[in-house]
Design an enzyme around this catalytic site. Structure first.
Site, short mmCIF file in Angstrom:
data_model
loop_
_atom_site.label_atom_id
_atom_site.label_comp_id
_atom_site.label_asym_id
_atom_site.label_seq_id
_atom_site.Cartn_x
_atom_site.Cartn_y
_atom_site.Cartn_z
CE LYS A 128 -4.06 1.84 2.49
NZ LYS A 128 -4.95 1.67 3.66
CB SER A 154 -8.34 3.63 2.72
OG SER A 154 -7.46 2.97 3.63
CB SER A 206 -8.72 0.99 5.73
OG SER A 206 -9.36 2.22 5.63
#
Lengths: 498, 95
Positions: free
Chosen positions: A78, A163, A187
């Site tokens: 990420k 997210s 998330s």
């Protein structure tokens, strides 16, 4: 023959150790899938050269008999993790061009174990979002599309959740074996549920936050996104560590999580919180939850009804605490130390112009809310009140864990929705995290497991919450759930050359 | 509690975010929507409840107050939009 890129992490690990294929071969196939899958917009940056280098080193480790569970495994990272000399911007324009001179502890642990970095994945800007539509680098497309009544695929795009939307899209689309995510209010777990994957948030303090770009420091935790529960166990063990550079990381031995997967949950006490039965919840979610309860019972667990009375206050509490911490954490972006600078007529003017242009709308909204609830005269009414309710929420869980070992709930109140459907209504968007936020506020470990499909064949997840530092019990229960559900569906490929 | 244009201007100023005149009105509406929704917390009785200060029950670790790391001036400056002679540069602040 199964394509190498369809293997689970555990299968890839075993195949490489047996000498069936090399990490280089595996990595090359992933790099080719990534090229085919660019339409998903799951990667912001692909790091092919780094990946091949790391793969060669991993192959040496394997040949030398020094393989760990993660050696040679190509993963996506990420964009929120700082990776040395590689794009790390939390998908924000304000970190334009930022290439850190250091490595986050979690990724350093993974590289130490021989994992291979394929690239940096897209996400909601600063992890603020539940649909991956707030990224400066554009929205991520869910590899899954709903099936119409006539059996054909919808042609519109669906959100992957957020997210960690790029991370889940990469794994679900076979563009990575697994990925790192981060979870502040859901998330990791909500996007995993939206894409038919396993997503785990460990106990707060289990992983070091050092080198993770901060959103809300009392909530942020790293965790794995994988295809199976076993894969999550393997990756979790590599990511977790005590770190003197993060004073909130906890000095506790990291167990061998894979050993916890005994398949035996006889006598385990599973709590079912009545407050998670929400008005207007789709019947498919309620049905899946009941099915999950039946599966656990059939496996020998004892089902116990519990009450978590402050559940309905968790989400508004979160929307005070998280923006407050964010407004403070994001004060560092001033156009001086790194990233974007937009000139102004004074130092103050430069700050204001930089932050006006560098932050997206949702991030600005949260900074302003955070600034307001922390400002003189409002601190007690909002922030202090929220922290008190947070205590009550944690006490609800503590009381429940006197009677049960784990808590079973749905992961999200719906399946993945179409892109643009909720982007104009912040509160409708926030409600996505209604089942995941309470565990975040209490710092508890939790995992989402793919457990079924909605009426239009989109994946749905079930969610297990455990006691602090008892990741082993939720992993064991999650694997039993996974086997009972027998979830094998994969998205039909509509992107690339197909 | 709700915010008006004046309050939003003030918090935007505190947060050092330039807000254009046409952005102000919509922001007031959006922030009030969220604040109204948060308002439900006032119905929770929190008398005598201690605010959470630590998410998991652990004592903060202690260490000797010694310098153990450092000396990264060039790395620290490497990402700066502007630097000169080993320092960050900012717009002139003294008239």
């Amino acid at each position: 023959m199964t394509k190498l890129t369809e293997l689970t992490l555990a299968e890839a690990r075993d195949g490489m150790v047996k000498g069936d294929f090399t990490s280089r071969e595996l990595t090359e196939q992933y790099l080719s899938n990534m090229e085919q899958g660019r339409e998903l917009n799951s990667y912001i940056v692909e790091t092919a050269d780094i990946a091949l280098n790391m793969a060669d080193k991993a192959d040496q480790m394997i040949r030398g008999g020094n393989a760990t569970g993660m050696t040679g495994i190509p993963i996506a990272v990420k964009d929120l993790y700082c990776t040395k000399d590689v794009h790390s911007a939390s998908a924000s324009h304000i970190l334009n061009g930022f290439k850190p001179k250091y490595e986050s502890t979690v990724t350093a642990n993974l590289w130490q174990d021989g994992a291979v970095m394929l690239g940096k994945t897209n996400m909601d800007e600063f992890a603020m979002g539940s649909s991956n539509e707030t990224s400066y680098y554009g929205p991520v497309k869910n590899p899954w599309r709903a099936t119409k009544e006539n059996g054909t695929l919808e042609t519109k795009d669906y959100v992957p959740g957020g997210s960690s939307g790029g991370s889940v899209a990469a794994v679900a689309g076979d563009l990575a074996v697994a990925a790192t995510g981060t979870d502040t209010g859901g998330s990791i777990r909500q996007p995993a549920a939206f894409t038919g994957l396993v997503g785990m948030k460990p106990t707060y303090g289990r992983c070091s936050r050092w080198g993770m770009i901060a959103f809300a420091s009392s909530l942020d935790q790293a965790g794995p996104i994988t295809k199976t529960v076993r894969d999550a166990a393997i990756m979790m063990e590599s990511m977790a560590s005590y770190d003197v550079k993060d004073s909130t990381s906890v000095e506790r031995t990291v167990p061998n999580y894979e050993h916890a997967l005994t398949g035996d949950i006889r006598g385990m006490k599973i709590g079912i919180p009545k407050e998670y039965r929400m008005d207007g919840m789709p019947s498919a979610i309620e049905k899946l939850w009941q099915q999950g309860i039946a599966w656990m019972k059939a496996a020998g667990a004892e089902i116990i009804d519990i009450s978590l009375p402050h559940t309905k206050y968790a989400l508004p509490t979160y929307y005070i605490v998280a923006p407050a911490e964010a407004s403070s954490n994001l004060a560092r972006y001033d156009g001086v130390k790194y990233g974007l600078r937009v000139e102004g007529d004074s130092l103050d003017g430069m700050y204001k112009n930089t932050r006006a242009e560098g932050f997206g709308h949702e991030v600005k909204r949260r900074i302003l809310i955070g600034t307001y609830v922390l400002s003189a005269g409002y601190y007690d009414a909002y922030y202090l009140k929220a922290q008190k309710i947070r205590t009550l929420i944690a006490q609800d869980f503590a009381k429940a864990y006197e009677k049960v070992d784990v808590i079973l709930t749905p992961t999200a109140p719906s399946a993945a929705f179409a892109m643009g459907e909720k982007s104009d209504d912040p509160i409708a968007m926030y409600l996505n995290d209604i089942f995941t936020v309470p565990a975040s506020l209490a710092g508890l470990p939790a995992i989402s497991v793919p457990a079924g499909l909605s009426q239009d064949a989109m994946p749905l997840g079930l969610h297990l919450i455990g006691r602090a530092f008892d990741e082993e019990t939720i992993l064991r229960a999650a694997q039993v759930l996974e086997h009972a559900a027998g979830f094998t569906a994969k998205p039909k490929v509509w992107w690339g050359d197909k | 509690m709700s915010v008006d244009k004046r309050t939003v201007t003030k918090i935007a100023d505190l947060a050092r975010i330039a807000v254009g005149p046409d952005e102000l009105e919509p922001l007031v509406g959006e922030l009030n929507n969220i604040l109204n929704w948060i308002e439900q917390l006032s119905e929770v009785d929190t008398d005598g409840v201690a605010p959470m200060t630590s998410v998991v029950e652990v004592d903060l670790p202690w260490r000797a107050d010694k310098v153990t790391d450092g000396g990264y001036r060039d790395e620290v400056l490497a990402n700066a939009p502007g630097s000169e002679h080993g320092f960050f540069t900012v717009p002139k602040v003294i008239e």
